[in-house]
Design an enzyme around this catalytic site. Structure first.
Site, mmCIF file in Angstrom:
data_model
loop_
_atom_site.group_PDB
_atom_site.id
_atom_site.type_symbol
_atom_site.label_atom_id
_atom_site.label_comp_id
_atom_site.label_asym_id
_atom_site.label_seq_id
_atom_site.Cartn_x
_atom_site.Cartn_y
_atom_site.Cartn_z
ATOM 1 N N GLU A 263 19.194 35.158 16.765
ATOM 2 C CA GLU A 263 18.078 35.247 15.824
ATOM 3 C C GLU A 263 18.114 34.051 14.884
ATOM 4 O OE1 GLU A 263 15.718 37.520 15.759
ATOM 5 O OE2 GLU A 263 16.518 39.190 16.959
ATOM 6 N N GLU B 196 7.524 33.935 17.804
ATOM 7 C CA GLU B 196 8.817 33.423 17.363
ATOM 8 C C GLU B 196 9.058 32.072 18.025
ATOM 9 O OE1 GLU B 196 10.449 38.035 16.989
ATOM 10 O OE2 GLU B 196 11.404 36.700 18.436
ATOM 11 N N HIS C 283 9.183 37.642 22.352
ATOM 12 C CA HIS C 283 8.265 37.827 21.228
ATOM 13 C C HIS C 283 7.572 36.490 20.966
ATOM 14 C CE1 HIS C 283 11.158 41.256 19.995
ATOM 15 N NE2 HIS C 283 10.209 41.678 20.824
ATOM 16 N N HIS D 26 15.456 34.517 19.804
ATOM 17 C CA HIS D 26 14.416 35.135 18.966
ATOM 18 C C HIS D 26 14.342 34.486 17.585
ATOM 19 C CE1 HIS D 26 13.548 38.972 21.221
ATOM 20 N NE2 HIS D 26 14.603 38.532 21.886
HETATM 21 ZN ZN ZN Z 1 12.131 38.775 18.504
#
Ligand code: ZN
Length: 373
Positions: A334, A168, A165, A258
């Site tokens: 994350e 990010e 992504h 992420h």
């Molecule tokens: Zn992500």
């Protein structure tokens, strides 16, 4: 002087709605061929001596509206050090903040950016370190390289990859921290890891989206982290080439890095619900999280995503696919766009330097477990 707003640069994203007096109204554009949007990055010229109020007016329709309450816009006047706009507020779908311009230029972003130019510098510098080999695993739809760095001589196959992504960027700051540690020939942790494992590092899986200033998708508007069950040359060549390289080496340990818009904490997500789940494989994931939380105040295990029920894992997602396909201890890391609330830094929020430090803590934790993986 006229105020000028621009996002026509590497990783830029904004659309000017209008300027009325000292109020600048803006919209975040969608990713190309997609409805996703949340990433913004732009510069402002011509406002020295003035205090402007910025309003992003289309936040309610963004990918993660829960990302805005408690969030603070990032600001820089030198593109090196980034801080938070302390009066950032969110109400009725509009994000607002003010900036008193003491300089000719100021830069604003959803998070401290990590440009493709910086990516190229990171990868090139790493190739000059002893024992590092570089491969271009494939090409994106826009013709950009998927870079992979390999180092270490051990039997355990460790894959660290980031930025599926593109909006990010904390994920690539994390990779920079990991690469700096692993290429430090004087560091005892790095030496031990390189003896026991072979590391495969993909610092940016979505260079097209990164350059285009996307939140979540590649040049075809595809979310790469929903492609791992069946990647294609037409839609997801980035995943196709990385998964092919994983098939060639096997995978014992994997981290997919992420950022999370809503949750104000660092956390990991695992692979509960994969068809071949075993408690032994799951216990290693849980133990990694437990040790990392004990090792650094910038990690915790209470906040995070809900776990999938047995047999319901989504195998189009990287962590589930890699755990199922290779029997790997796989995880999604994350990091927050807001802050790690258990150890906050209001002046900066979560940022690049702290992402790099978390990478070091993750690798130190891995070093203590590598024989058990
Ligand atoms: Zn992500």
């Amino acid at each position: 002087m006229t105020i000028s707003i621009s996002a026509a640069f590497d990783s830029g994203a904004i659309r000017l709605v209008g300027v009325e007096g000292d109020i600048v109204s803006l919209e975040i554009p969608t990713d190309h061929l997609s409805d996703f949007y949340q990433w913004f990055h732009f510069r402002v010229a011509g406002a020295r001596g003035r205090t402007l109020t910025f309003r992003i007016v289309n936040c309610a329709g963004s990918a993660y509206p829960m990302g805005w309450p408690g969030y603070r816009t990032r600001v820089s006047t030198d593109r090196e050090s980034w801080g938070t706009a302390p009066d950032t507020a969110y109400a009725d779908g509009v994000l607002t903040w003010t900036h008193a311009f003491e300089t000719d230029l100021a830069w604003f972003a959803y998070f401290q950016p990590y440009t493709m130019d910086r990516h190229d510098a990171l990868v090139t510098k790493a190739t000059l370190a002893e024992g590092v080999s570089h491969r271009q695993l494939g090409e994106t739809l826009d013709g950009r390289a998927i870079d992979c760095l390999t180092l270490g001589t051990g039997a355990k196959q460790v894959w660290l990859y980031a930025r599926q992504h593109p909006g990010e960027p904390m994920a690539e700051w994390w990779m920079e921290g990991a690469i700096e540690l692993l290429t430090d020939s004087a560091n005892a942790t790095a030496r031990a890891l390189r003896d026991k494992a072979t590391f495969h590092l993909v610092p940016n899986m979505n260079p097209d989206g990164s350059f285009r200033g996307h939140l979540r998708t590649n040049a075809a508007g595809v979310n790469l982290n929903r492609e791992w069950h069946a990647p294609t040359r037409e839609k997801s060549p980035e995943v196709l080439c990385v998964l092919g390289a994983m098939d060639a080496t096997g995978v014992d340990f994997a981290m997919d890095v992420h950022g999370d818009e809503a949750i104000p904490a660092n956390f990991i997500a695992g692979f509960e619900g994969i068809p071949s789940w075993t408690d032994a494989q799951g216990a290693k994931f849980t133990e990694f999280g437990r040790r990392l939380a004990a090792h650094t105040p910038d990690f915790q295990t209470e906040k995070g995503y809900a776990k999938s029920a047995p047999g319901t894992a989504n195998l189009s997602m990287s962590t589930n696919q890699v755990a199922e396909r290779f029997g790997a201890v796989a995880m999604t890391l994350e990091m927050p766009f807001k802050d790690h609330d258990a150890n906050p830094d209001p002046a900066h929020g979560w940022d690049g330097a702290r992402s790099k430090a978390l990478a070091v803590a993750c690798l130190e934790t891995l070093a203590g477990m590598i024989d058990e993986i």
